[in-house]
Design an enzyme around this catalytic site. Structure first.
Site, PDB file in Angstrom:
ATOM      1  N   GLU A   3     -24.817 -78.563 -39.624  1.00  0.00           N
ATOM      2  CA  GLU A   3     -24.285 -77.792 -38.488  1.00  0.00           C
ATOM      3  C   GLU A   3     -24.491 -78.518 -37.169  1.00  0.00           C
ATOM      4  OE1 GLU A   3     -25.410 -73.349 -40.209  1.00  0.00           O
ATOM      5  OE2 GLU A   3     -26.751 -74.364 -38.836  1.00  0.00           O
ATOM      6  N   PRO A   4     -23.817 -79.630 -36.949  1.00  0.00           N
ATOM      7  CA  PRO A   4     -24.006 -80.355 -35.695  1.00  0.00           C
ATOM      8  C   PRO A   4     -23.306 -79.674 -34.520  1.00  0.00           C
ATOM      9  CG  PRO A   4     -22.308 -81.403 -37.012  1.00  0.00           C
ATOM     10  CD  PRO A   4     -22.856 -80.288 -37.851  1.00  0.00           C
ATOM     11  N   GLY A   5     -23.991 -79.601 -33.404  1.00  0.00           N
ATOM     12  CA  GLY A   5     -23.385 -79.064 -32.191  1.00  0.00           C
ATOM     13  C   GLY A   5     -23.378 -80.133 -31.116  1.00  0.00           C
TER      14      GLY A   5
ATOM     15  N   ARG B  88     -30.104 -77.714 -18.108  1.00  0.00           N
ATOM     16  CA  ARG B  88     -31.030 -78.494 -18.932  1.00  0.00           C
ATOM     17  C   ARG B  88     -32.097 -79.251 -18.137  1.00  0.00           C
ATOM     18  NH1 ARG B  88     -30.084 -81.936 -22.187  1.00  0.00           N
ATOM     19  NH2 ARG B  88     -31.300 -81.126 -23.894  1.00  0.00           N
TER      20      ARG B  88
ATOM     21  N   TYR C 240     -35.592 -77.953 -19.422  1.00  0.00           N
ATOM     22  CA  TYR C 240     -36.318 -78.848 -20.342  1.00  0.00           C
ATOM     23  C   TYR C 240     -36.772 -80.146 -19.683  1.00  0.00           C
ATOM     24  CZ  TYR C 240     -33.134 -76.168 -23.433  1.00  0.00           C
ATOM     25  OH  TYR C 240     -32.398 -75.196 -24.050  1.00  0.00           O
TER      26      TYR C 240
ATOM     27  N   CYS D  75     -30.870 -72.338  -4.613  1.00  0.00           N
ATOM     28  CA  CYS D  75     -32.039 -72.124  -3.764  1.00  0.00           C
ATOM     29  C   CYS D  75     -33.328 -72.413  -4.519  1.00  0.00           C
ATOM     30  CB  CYS D  75     -32.028 -70.688  -3.266  1.00  0.00           C
ATOM     31  SG  CYS D  75     -30.459 -70.256  -2.540  1.00  0.00           S
TER      32      CYS D  75
ATOM     33  N   TYR E 161     -24.157 -77.713 -24.409  1.00  0.00           N
ATOM     34  CA  TYR E 161     -25.177 -76.919 -23.715  1.00  0.00           C
ATOM     35  C   TYR E 161     -25.082 -77.049 -22.196  1.00  0.00           C
ATOM     36  CZ  TYR E 161     -26.804 -76.840 -28.515  1.00  0.00           C
ATOM     37  OH  TYR E 161     -26.857 -76.703 -29.881  1.00  0.00           O
TER      38      TYR E 161
HETATM   39  N1  LLP Z   1     -27.756 -74.608 -36.395  1.00  0.00           N
HETATM   40  C1  LLP Z   1     -28.626 -73.724 -35.884  1.00  0.00           C
HETATM   41  C2  LLP Z   1     -29.093 -72.624 -36.714  1.00  0.00           C
HETATM   42  C3  LLP Z   1     -29.076 -73.873 -34.563  1.00  0.00           C
HETATM   43  O1  LLP Z   1     -29.938 -72.997 -34.066  1.00  0.00           O
HETATM   44  C4  LLP Z   1     -28.598 -74.941 -33.783  1.00  0.00           C
HETATM   45  C5  LLP Z   1     -29.033 -75.116 -32.396  1.00  0.00           C
HETATM   46  C6  LLP Z   1     -27.673 -75.825 -34.353  1.00  0.00           C
HETATM   47  C7  LLP Z   1     -27.285 -75.637 -35.670  1.00  0.00           C
HETATM   48  C8  LLP Z   1     -27.076 -76.978 -33.581  1.00  0.00           C
HETATM   49  O2  LLP Z   1     -28.035 -77.900 -33.221  1.00  0.00           O
HETATM   50  P1  LLP Z   1     -27.596 -79.277 -32.504  1.00  0.00           P
HETATM   51  O3  LLP Z   1     -26.844 -80.097 -33.516  1.00  0.00           O
HETATM   52  O4  LLP Z   1     -26.760 -78.918 -31.349  1.00  0.00           O
HETATM   53  O5  LLP Z   1     -28.883 -79.894 -32.113  1.00  0.00           O
HETATM   54  N2  LLP Z   1     -30.017 -75.368 -25.454  1.00  0.00           N
HETATM   55  C9  LLP Z   1     -30.724 -76.456 -26.093  1.00  0.00           C
HETATM   56  C10 LLP Z   1     -30.351 -76.618 -27.534  1.00  0.00           C
HETATM   57  C11 LLP Z   1     -30.594 -75.371 -28.353  1.00  0.00           C
HETATM   58  C12 LLP Z   1     -30.215 -75.552 -29.779  1.00  0.00           C
HETATM   59  C13 LLP Z   1     -30.193 -74.246 -30.467  1.00  0.00           C
HETATM   60  N3  LLP Z   1     -29.813 -74.291 -31.830  1.00  0.00           N
HETATM   61  C14 LLP Z   1     -30.489 -77.728 -25.307  1.00  0.00           C
HETATM   62  O6  LLP Z   1     -29.733 -77.709 -24.360  1.00  0.00           O
HETATM   63  O7  LLP Z   1     -31.081 -78.751 -25.623  1.00  0.00           O
END
Ligand code: LLP
Length: 438
Positions: A290-292, A330, A334, A362, A392
């Protein structure tokens, strides 16, 4: 090279980014204003294809919508044959608007509401990733009431802590998500699912975290999960058909960041799953990932206009732009670092000196990037571009200080599609109701 963190169609004149997707940046800002999120179609689609090729036809690649969940992007993911991970009713609704094939959608969430689960049943989502015992009971009740059968995966926390920011590590025992493996809770969850007629247990899921830059934690999680699969076979005589290893591949935000390529990550995961299955004498389950971030992140940039410049004697020079933590949370949340460079037309032979790019909110912590090298003749009205904001960024944008959220455009082959229109000031106040009795 700056080019390394910019999308593949980026065109530079000297140190300035001048065009993306064959579209000149000054044309984009003249039409859509700033701040502006710009997505490079070729980079976005290229990454989706690289994922599918690297993992091969037997692996389900689900785009994690949370990284950037807008209708146009989900349409592209659907057309590329991806599956889709949604984590709320809102993301599911976006998928429905994009006419995403529902059998390829997985619904996540550690606290799904009854309404969200009912909506999933109505739409016929392919899989629900169950996170808790209460959710199992709710799901079973809805299944019975609506005469619907849910395909379920159980979200397992395998007890692996990857090397990443604490806020985005999710695979350890001490976390709000899922059924803990080490405490035997995961086994109990399997027993509970098997007792419900209309819940069909398809497999198990784990997601250990995000922005992970080495393969060993994924391999460790795969081994623990396959050992769990093997225990289930002994305990209940069942073989789980699907194993979803979540997302989490890290990406480069700075030129100095050394990252895994999608292909290396795929080889490591496939190797770990195959060898783990062989070790436990299991048939290799169908793998899902599940890449985002690693799909949307490098495909997007943000354009800002310089508003004011403040020189602090003996300290920094601040360049204040027309957005900030409302379009990219971000850095504030973070401490994330970004690459910023000059953009649009202009001279290209200036001296490069360090600036700190700040937003217009602000808060002192409202910084876009610290100590970045920009031309010494930088002036008010100039354009700056921040790289790698596709994931994100818009998805975590807010109206803090009542700033309207920016537009999102997709560029490719000299053509621009507006994916999200810029909010107006009226949009920002559109949900406020005046007091009737003052
Ligand atoms: N699958 C599940 C169940 C997840 O919770 C996530 C991300 C992904 C897949 C996708 O992960 P990725 O491939 O994008 O790393 N807001 C944070 C990132 C939070 C990620 C939450 N879950 C940031 O900006 O770094």
């Amino acid at each position: 090279m700056k080019e390394d963190v910019f999308p593949r169609t980026a065109e530079f004149e000297g140190y300035r980014l001048t065009a993306l997707g064959g579209v000149r940046l000054e044309d984009l800002t003249a039409r859509f204003g700033t701040p502006l999120y710009v997505l490079d179609r070729a980079e976005l689609i290229g990454r989706m294809r690289t994922y599918r090729q690297a993992f091969g036809p037997d692996v389900g690649v689900a785009y994690a919508a949370k990284a950037l969940c807008v209708v146009g992007v989900l349409q592209l993911a659907a057309a590329e044959g991806l599956h889709l991970d949604v984590a709320s009713g809102g993301e599911l609704h976006t998928a429905a608007r994009a006419r995403f094939p529902m059998e390829r959608v997985l619904l996540h969430g550690n606290n799904k509401s009854v309404e969200e689960l009912e909506y999933a049943a109505r739409l016929g989502v392919g899989r629900v990733v169950v996170d808790s015992f209460s959710e199992l009971d709710r799901l079973a009740e809805i299944a019975k009431r609506t005469d619907h059968t849910f395909n379920v995966l159980l979200r397992i926390t395998p007890g692996v802590l990857p090397d990443t920011h604490g806020f985005i590590a999710t695979g350890q025992d001490d976390v709000k998500f899922g059924f803990t493996l080490s405490a035997g809770i995961a086994h109990e969850a399997v027993a509970r699912v098997l007792a419900f007629d209309r819940l069909c247990l398809r497999g198990a899921h784990c997601h250990i975290g995000s922005q992970i830059t080495a393969t060993h934690s994924f391999a460790a999680a795969a081994e623990l999960m396959l050992s769990f699969f093997s225990d289930l076979r002994s305990a209940y005589g069942i073989h789980l058909a699907e194993f979803n290893l979540g997302g989490g591949l890290g990406i480069a935000y700075l030129q100095s960041d050394v990252m895994l390529a999608i292909e290396e990550y795929a080889d490591a995961l496939l190797g770990a799953v195959r060898s783990g299955a062989a070790r436990h004498g299991l048939a290799v389950p169908r793998l899902f990932v599940e890449p985002g971030r690693s799909i949307a992140g490098p495909a997007g940039v943000t354009l800002h206009t310089v508003g004011t410049i403040k020189r602090v004697r003996g300290a920094r020079t601040y360049v204040n732009v027309d957005g900030g933590m409302s379009d990219n949370l971000r850095p504030a949340l973070y401490g994330s670092r970004y690459t910023v460079c000059a953009a649009g037309p202009g001279y290209t032979n200036a001296l490069m000196i360090p600036f700190t790019v700040a937003g217009k909110h602000c808060e002192t912590g409202d910084l876009v990037a610290q100590d970045v090298l920009l031309p010494d003749d930088l002036a008010e009205g100039d354009l700056l571009v921040t790289a790698v904001t596709g994931a994100y960024g818009y998805s975590m944008a807010s109206n803090y200080n009542r700033l309207p959220r920016p537009a999102v455009v997709l560029v490719g082959d000299g053509h621009t599609d507006l994916l999200v229109r810029r909010e107006t000031l009226d949009d920002v106040v559109s949900h406020d109701l005046p007091l009737v009795r003052s």
